[in-house]
Design a protein around this motif. Structure first.
Motif, PDB file in Angstrom:
ATOM      1  N   ALA A 181     -30.201 -54.333  22.029  1.00  0.00           N
ATOM      2  CA  ALA A 181     -31.661 -54.397  22.073  1.00  0.00           C
ATOM      3  C   ALA A 181     -32.165 -55.783  21.690  1.00  0.00           C
ATOM      4  CB  ALA A 181     -32.267 -53.345  21.154  1.00  0.00           C
ATOM      5  N   LEU A 182     -31.525 -56.404  20.690  1.00  0.00           N
ATOM      6  CA  LEU A 182     -31.939 -57.748  20.292  1.00  0.00           C
ATOM      7  C   LEU A 182     -31.631 -58.747  21.404  1.00  0.00           C
ATOM      8  CD1 LEU A 182     -33.195 -59.336  17.966  1.00  0.00           C
ATOM      9  CD2 LEU A 182     -30.880 -59.863  17.186  1.00  0.00           C
ATOM     10  N   THR A 183     -30.511 -58.555  22.092  1.00  0.00           N
ATOM     11  CA  THR A 183     -30.178 -59.424  23.225  1.00  0.00           C
ATOM     12  C   THR A 183     -31.242 -59.324  24.305  1.00  0.00           C
ATOM     13  OG1 THR A 183     -27.782 -59.313  22.842  1.00  0.00           O
ATOM     14  CG2 THR A 183     -28.508 -59.831  25.082  1.00  0.00           C
ATOM     15  N   ARG A 184     -31.673 -58.110  24.623  1.00  0.00           N
ATOM     16  CA  ARG A 184     -32.709 -57.930  25.641  1.00  0.00           C
ATOM     17  C   ARG A 184     -34.018 -58.575  25.202  1.00  0.00           C
ATOM     18  NH1 ARG A 184     -30.457 -52.648  25.779  1.00  0.00           N
ATOM     19  NH2 ARG A 184     -32.219 -51.864  24.545  1.00  0.00           N
ATOM     20  N   TYR A 185     -34.327 -58.455  23.920  1.00  0.00           N
ATOM     21  CA  TYR A 185     -35.568 -59.061  23.413  1.00  0.00           C
ATOM     22  C   TYR A 185     -35.511 -60.586  23.559  1.00  0.00           C
ATOM     23  CZ  TYR A 185     -39.077 -60.828  20.210  1.00  0.00           C
ATOM     24  OH  TYR A 185     -40.130 -61.531  19.682  1.00  0.00           O
ATOM     25  N   VAL A 186     -34.402 -61.190  23.151  1.00  0.00           N
ATOM     26  CA  VAL A 186     -34.259 -62.644  23.244  1.00  0.00           C
ATOM     27  C   VAL A 186     -34.286 -63.080  24.705  1.00  0.00           C
ATOM     28  CG1 VAL A 186     -32.664 -64.561  22.848  1.00  0.00           C
ATOM     29  CG2 VAL A 186     -33.047 -62.870  21.053  1.00  0.00           C
ATOM     30  N   ARG A 187     -33.602 -62.348  25.558  1.00  0.00           N
ATOM     31  CA  ARG A 187     -33.566 -62.683  26.984  1.00  0.00           C
ATOM     32  C   ARG A 187     -34.963 -62.664  27.592  1.00  0.00           C
ATOM     33  NH1 ARG A 187     -31.345 -58.021  30.456  1.00  0.00           N
ATOM     34  NH2 ARG A 187     -33.495 -57.364  30.040  1.00  0.00           N
ATOM     35  N   GLU A 208     -39.450 -59.525  14.697  1.00  0.00           N
ATOM     36  CA  GLU A 208     -40.603 -59.999  13.946  1.00  0.00           C
ATOM     37  C   GLU A 208     -40.319 -61.273  13.148  1.00  0.00           C
ATOM     38  OE1 GLU A 208     -43.856 -58.941  13.945  1.00  0.00           O
ATOM     39  OE2 GLU A 208     -43.073 -57.864  15.678  1.00  0.00           O
ATOM     40  N   PHE A 209     -39.041 -61.571  12.913  1.00  0.00           N
ATOM     41  CA  PHE A 209     -38.700 -62.745  12.120  1.00  0.00           C
ATOM     42  C   PHE A 209     -38.333 -63.953  12.979  1.00  0.00           C
ATOM     43  CE2 PHE A 209     -36.831 -59.200   9.340  1.00  0.00           C
ATOM     44  CZ  PHE A 209     -38.058 -58.928   8.757  1.00  0.00           C
ATOM     45  N   ILE A 210     -38.154 -63.740  14.266  1.00  0.00           N
ATOM     46  CA  ILE A 210     -37.647 -64.797  15.143  1.00  0.00           C
ATOM     47  C   ILE A 210     -38.795 -65.626  15.697  1.00  0.00           C
ATOM     48  CG2 ILE A 210     -36.347 -65.286  17.247  1.00  0.00           C
ATOM     49  CD1 ILE A 210     -34.863 -62.638  16.804  1.00  0.00           C
ATOM     50  N   LYS A 211     -38.700 -66.928  15.547  1.00  0.00           N
ATOM     51  CA  LYS A 211     -39.643 -67.852  16.155  1.00  0.00           C
ATOM     52  C   LYS A 211     -38.960 -68.524  17.338  1.00  0.00           C
ATOM     53  CE  LYS A 211     -41.851 -68.900  11.719  1.00  0.00           C
ATOM     54  NZ  LYS A 211     -42.192 -69.988  10.750  1.00  0.00           N
ATOM     55  N   ARG A 226     -34.427 -71.524  20.446  1.00  0.00           N
ATOM     56  CA  ARG A 226     -34.053 -72.767  21.131  1.00  0.00           C
ATOM     57  C   ARG A 226     -32.979 -73.507  20.347  1.00  0.00           C
ATOM     58  NH1 ARG A 226     -36.003 -70.961  25.759  1.00  0.00           N
ATOM     59  NH2 ARG A 226     -38.253 -70.635  25.706  1.00  0.00           N
ATOM     60  N   GLN A 227     -33.092 -73.502  19.018  1.00  0.00           N
ATOM     61  CA  GLN A 227     -32.087 -74.175  18.195  1.00  0.00           C
ATOM     62  C   GLN A 227     -30.722 -73.517  18.355  1.00  0.00           C
ATOM     63  OE1 GLN A 227     -32.768 -73.929  13.955  1.00  0.00           O
ATOM     64  NE2 GLN A 227     -31.406 -75.636  13.501  1.00  0.00           N
ATOM     65  N   ALA A 228     -30.707 -72.190  18.379  1.00  0.00           N
ATOM     66  CA  ALA A 228     -29.434 -71.482  18.567  1.00  0.00           C
ATOM     67  C   ALA A 228     -28.851 -71.767  19.945  1.00  0.00           C
ATOM     68  CB  ALA A 228     -29.637 -69.975  18.371  1.00  0.00           C
ATOM     69  N   ALA A 229     -29.713 -71.897  20.956  1.00  0.00           N
ATOM     70  CA  ALA A 229     -29.238 -72.155  22.319  1.00  0.00           C
ATOM     71  C   ALA A 229     -28.538 -73.506  22.421  1.00  0.00           C
ATOM     72  CB  ALA A 229     -30.402 -72.090  23.307  1.00  0.00           C
ATOM     73  N   THR A 230     -28.935 -74.477  21.609  1.00  0.00           N
ATOM     74  CA  THR A 230     -28.302 -75.793  21.665  1.00  0.00           C
ATOM     75  C   THR A 230     -26.851 -75.754  21.193  1.00  0.00           C
ATOM     76  OG1 THR A 230     -28.962 -76.434  19.406  1.00  0.00           O
ATOM     77  CG2 THR A 230     -30.525 -76.887  21.191  1.00  0.00           C
ATOM     78  N   MET A 231     -26.455 -74.691  20.525  1.00  0.00           N
ATOM     79  CA  MET A 231     -25.128 -74.622  19.928  1.00  0.00           C
ATOM     80  C   MET A 231     -24.066 -74.090  20.878  1.00  0.00           C
ATOM     81  SD  MET A 231     -26.411 -73.104  16.240  1.00  0.00           S
ATOM     82  CE  MET A 231     -24.783 -73.202  15.490  1.00  0.00           C
TER      83      MET A 231
END
Length: 362
Positions: free
Chosen positions: A242-248, A274-277, A282-287
């Motif tokens: 579910a979190l993957t779908r939300y981020v996607r 609710e905690f994710i900005k 974007r910062q995680a995607a750079t990794m």
């Protein structure tokens, strides 16, 4: 998947909001902020009120052209299959609160009764007039439900059928404890209240930046056996899927990248939407190695085309907001990760990799 068509293109109904850890309703797009008729990428949400506030803030900073548009699109279709309609900032927002969520709707000339976002509401009994969201009891931070269970397990009689605070207050009265003076007794013997203002979880795994910012969220998990509910939100974090779908869906990432990003966010402690900005995603995607993608306008300013290579100097990746030269790609042939400017014996033309001649790998 179902479609409809008109003189401007074909569209899909099968786009839905993933919010608060579960699929909540169907909608046909997202709300974006536009300035001078152009979409501000990254400034988008499934919730109208968030974009209304963002556009209003821009107008207060002398950007009068800032406006909100509802863009009809689908994560399953190319980005140019879309159309938009302006949503006035003073649009009336109707809402319906179920106790757990607050659902909102707006009416537009082209969309009657359009779903405009779901927000978490304070569950009944999770936050009282006194601000109590949980309790500290026997070296544990517990949600109200787990507190009552722990009290009963320790032989303390707690009245059933009453709101948690009233039941705990009555139990304290029966034991001769001044519940209003938490310093008069020990939390190892009887629960002491935890208010929303007292809740905080420090995020030590979030990569530090040059400013040395301390990362924390204003909530805490219940430490009761197998619970894990967030005290302020009043619910558990969504599953990995579910979190993957939300981020996607929220940050318009490819599914494979969204899955790795969601996993990294969970490792950082950002396991609830609710905690994710956006800056966290974007910062995680750079990794992680991923395809480069940049967007450009073609023809009508509402039509956006995505390209796998930069189209102009300074173009950044739509997914991580980094320059192409700073990217890391994965070779389709040998499977190793390759910096964008590093010569490699295999070509990766579909991922924006430079097309070098066959050069022996070092």
């Amino acid at each position: 998947m179902s479609f409809y068509s008109d003189d401007t293109g074909s569209y899909s109904y099968d786009v839905h909001e993933i919010g608060v850890g579960r699929t909540v309703t169907h909608t046909t797009g997202r709300f974006y902020v536009y300035v001078d008729g152009k979409q501000l990428y990254g400034v988008q949400s499934l919730r109208f009120e968030e974009m209304r506030d963002a556009a209003g803030d821009m107008r207060s900073r002398d950007i009068p052209s800032a406006e909100v548009r509802f863009v009809e699109n689908s994560c399953c279709l190319p980005t140019w299959w879309s159309r938009s309609v302006v949503v006035p900032l003073d649009t009336e927002v109707r809402e319906n609160s179920t106790g757990t969520f607050r659902d909102t709707w707006v009416d537009l000339p082209t969309h009657f009764n359009l779903f405009a976002g779901r927000y978490p509401a304070k569950p009944k009994g999770a936050l009282t007039m006194s601000g109590v969201v949980g309790y500290s009891y026997q070296a544990e931070t517990l949600c109200p439900t787990c507190t009552l269970k722990a009290m009963r397990a320790n032989g303390i009689k707690v009245q059933k059928g009453k709101p948690h605070e009233g039941a705990i207050r009555r139990a304290a009265q029966n034991l001769g404890i001044d519940f209003d003076d938490e310093h008069s007794y020990d939390s190892g013997d009887f629960p002491t209240p935890v208010t929303e203002q007292q809740c905080e979880t420090e995020l030590t795994e979030v990569p530090s930046d040059k400013t040395g910012t301390r990362h924390a969220i204003s909530d805490e998990r219940c430490t009761g056996d197998g619970c894990g509910k967030w005290l302020v939100l009043g619910e558990k974090s969504p599953s990995e899927a579910a979190l993957t779908r939300y981020v996607r869906d929220s940050y318009e990432l490819p599914h494979a990248l969204a899955k790795t990003v969601a996993g990294e966010l969970r490792r950082w402690g950002l396991s609830h939407p609710e905690f994710i900005k956006e800056e966290n995603a974007r910062q995680a995607a750079t990794m992680f190695p991923h395809d480069f993608a940049t967007v450009d306008f073609r023809g009508n300013s509402q039509q956006v085309v995505m390209f796998p290579t930069p189209q102009a100097d300074g173009d950044v990746c739509f997914y991580c907001e980094m320059l192409w030269e700073e990217h890391m790609f994965t070779c389709d042939t040998c499977g190793i990760d390759i910096p964008a400017l590093t010569p490699h014996r295999h070509q990766v033309p579909t991922k924006g990799q430079c097309k070098h001649p066959l050069i022996p790998a070092p």
